[in-house]
Design an enzyme around this catalytic site. Structure first.
Site, PDB file in Angstrom:
ATOM      1  N   SER A 179     -71.730  40.922 119.715  1.00 40.34           N
ATOM      2  CA  SER A 179     -70.870  41.848 120.443  1.00 40.34           C
ATOM      3  C   SER A 179     -69.928  41.123 121.411  1.00 40.34           C
ATOM      4  O   SER A 179     -69.037  40.396 120.992  1.00 40.34           O
ATOM      5  CB  SER A 179     -71.757  42.862 121.156  1.00 40.34           C
ATOM      6  OG  SER A 179     -70.993  43.920 121.641  1.00 40.34           O
ATOM      7  N   HIS A 377     -75.694  48.962 116.393  1.00 44.20           N
ATOM      8  CA  HIS A 377     -75.114  47.841 117.142  1.00 44.20           C
ATOM      9  C   HIS A 377     -76.186  46.869 117.649  1.00 44.20           C
ATOM     10  O   HIS A 377     -75.989  45.657 117.646  1.00 44.20           O
ATOM     11  CB  HIS A 377     -74.315  48.396 118.319  1.00 44.20           C
ATOM     12  CG  HIS A 377     -73.414  47.415 118.988  1.00 44.20           C
ATOM     13  ND1 HIS A 377     -72.322  46.874 118.361  1.00 44.20           N
ATOM     14  CD2 HIS A 377     -73.444  46.864 120.222  1.00 44.20           C
ATOM     15  CE1 HIS A 377     -71.717  46.035 119.186  1.00 44.20           C
ATOM     16  NE2 HIS A 377     -72.383  46.011 120.319  1.00 44.20           N
TER      17      HIS A 377
END
Ligand SMILES: *[C@@H]1O[C@H](CO)[C@@H](O)[C@H](O)[C@H]1NC(C)=O
Length: 408
Positions: A179, A377
């Protein structure tokens, strides 16, 4: 202001966990006797507890921040002699190096890499508890928090890379990011292109670069509140949050609620999550961030561009010589091998469209789609399945570059 942030935090948890669609087995979460405590844990302790050697290395950035990196220099499971190529792992937003360690030696990427004879380095971005010192400022001063991930890419990452290469007498290293960790690498390689030749492979898990099509509900609901915050520590003193967790989490009606803490931006608890790791995640997260980090991501979402922080017309003109920030020159990104991008359909922050925009700007990229529909995620670091689904493919890329044959 503090009250508002507490309300925000609690609302955040509620939204994340409000719909217990995913039936989580939270018996694990409370431990045997239902006795639940938020114990503090450190990355060094986790590495040591699994019988791996561990070192802490301290780096100073060009703008005065003092960062600690963890290193696993070797493993009893590595049977090869010779030079161990260094690998740098870089964590995401609200997270810290510890995130890669909580899933333990069998499936945690740092341990797997050490077992395959790599020299593993774990970076900690400015602001997190291992990296909250500065030559002149104190973390209790707002001025300490005047940074976003732009500074992490411009200052933290090059300082860490230079340090590792000089300590190991190597010319280049492998990079793995999750990320925001990927965001910082894109900032560095586009703005300081001389670093491209120091990156052998760039492995980007769920890279938060273009954000226009993020469907994440948290971003939508809290975007305007966050954008109005001044530059300061986002959570304030973390003691307050930990105190709340201590009070609320043992109560059964709050267990799903507390799970929100580990989602770090996922919308709901992941069904693929390693539940056994939850106490360790709680003992190491959330990590401190500056309000400017989420603000900067929200700006990307609004503009549809990947560009430095927007300070408003007046200051932009001073800083950038134009009313809006210029785009990061992604065409400069060209590490020693094609950029490896790992994404999934279940990721509500990093969308397919935005990944395609990123790929269209890069010189050479390879896309890896995680085939599991629900892969979120945070599953890239916390899932029960990371060993096979994500870590083995990453190690394969790294092995291939080093001309090693992967074990699989
Ligand atoms: C889940 O995390 C625990 C705690 O670190 C670890 O012992 C276990 O091996 C992990 N399980 C999987 C499947 O990764």
């Amino acid at each position: 202001m503090l009250l508002m942030k507490l309300v925000f935090f609690i609302d955040w948890l509620l939204i994340v966990c409000g719909k217990p669609k995913a039936k989580l087995g939270f018996q694990n979460f409370t431990g045997r006797g239902g006795d639940y405590r938020v114990k503090m844990m450190t990355g060094v302790k986790m590495i040591d507890s699994h019988g791996y050697p561990v070192e802490t290395h301290t780096v100073r950035t060009g703008d005065g921040y003092i960062l600690d990196m963890f290193r696993i220099p070797s493993s009893h499971n590595c049977k090869e002699d010779g030079v161990k190529p260094p690998v740098l792992l870089q964590h995401g937003l609200i997270s810290v190096a510890d995130c890669f360690l909580v899933t333990g030696p069998k499936s945690g990427l740092p341990f797997m890499l050490a077992d395959r004879c790599y020299d593993v380095w774990l970076g900690n971005s400015r602001g997190v508890r291992y990296s909250n010192r500065h030559t002149k400022l104190k973390a209790s001063q707002n001025a300490f928090w005047h940074f976003s991930w732009h500074e992490m890419g411009m200052e933290d990452l090059p300082a860490m890379i230079d340090y590792i290469l000089s300590a190991t007498q190597q010319e280049a290293l492998h990079f793995v990011g999750h990320s925001q960790g990927c965001t910082t690498l894109m900032v560095l390689l586009s703005m300081k292109p001389e670093y491209n030749r120091r990156i052998k492979t760039a492995n980007l898990m769920a890279p938060a670069v273009f954000m226009e099509h993020a469907t994440n509900k948290l971003m939508k609901m809290f975007g305007s509140i966050i954008l109005d915050m001044k530059d300061e520590s986002f959570f304030g003193p973390l003691g307050i949050i930990r105190f709340l967790l201590r009070v609320f989490c043992p109560k059964s009606q709050f267990k799903d609620f507390c799970a929100g803490l580990f989602m770090l931006g996922s919308e709901e608890p992941s069904t693929l999550m390693n539940l056994t790791a939850i106490p360790l995640i709680l003992a190491t997260h959330p990590a401190s961030i500056s309000t400017r980090q989420p603000k900067h991501f929200l700006q990307l979402r609004k503009s549809g561009k990947f560009r430095p922080y927007d300070f408003g017309v007046k200051r932009n003109k001073n800083l950038y010589n134009q009313p809006e920030p210029p785009d990061y020159p992604l065409e400069n990104v060209s590490p020693l091998s094609p950029v490896q991008i790992y994404r999934s359909n279940g990721d509500s922050l990093v969308s397919r469209k935005d990944i395609h925009t990123l790929i269209s700007k890069l010189d050479k990229a390879v896309l890896h789609n995680v085939r599991l529909k629900k892969w979120s995620h945070t599953d890239f670091i916390f899932s029960n399945l990371i060993e096979k689904v994500i870590n083995e493919p990453i190690i394969k890329v790294i092995d291939l570059f080093e001309n090693k044959t992967s074990r699989e």
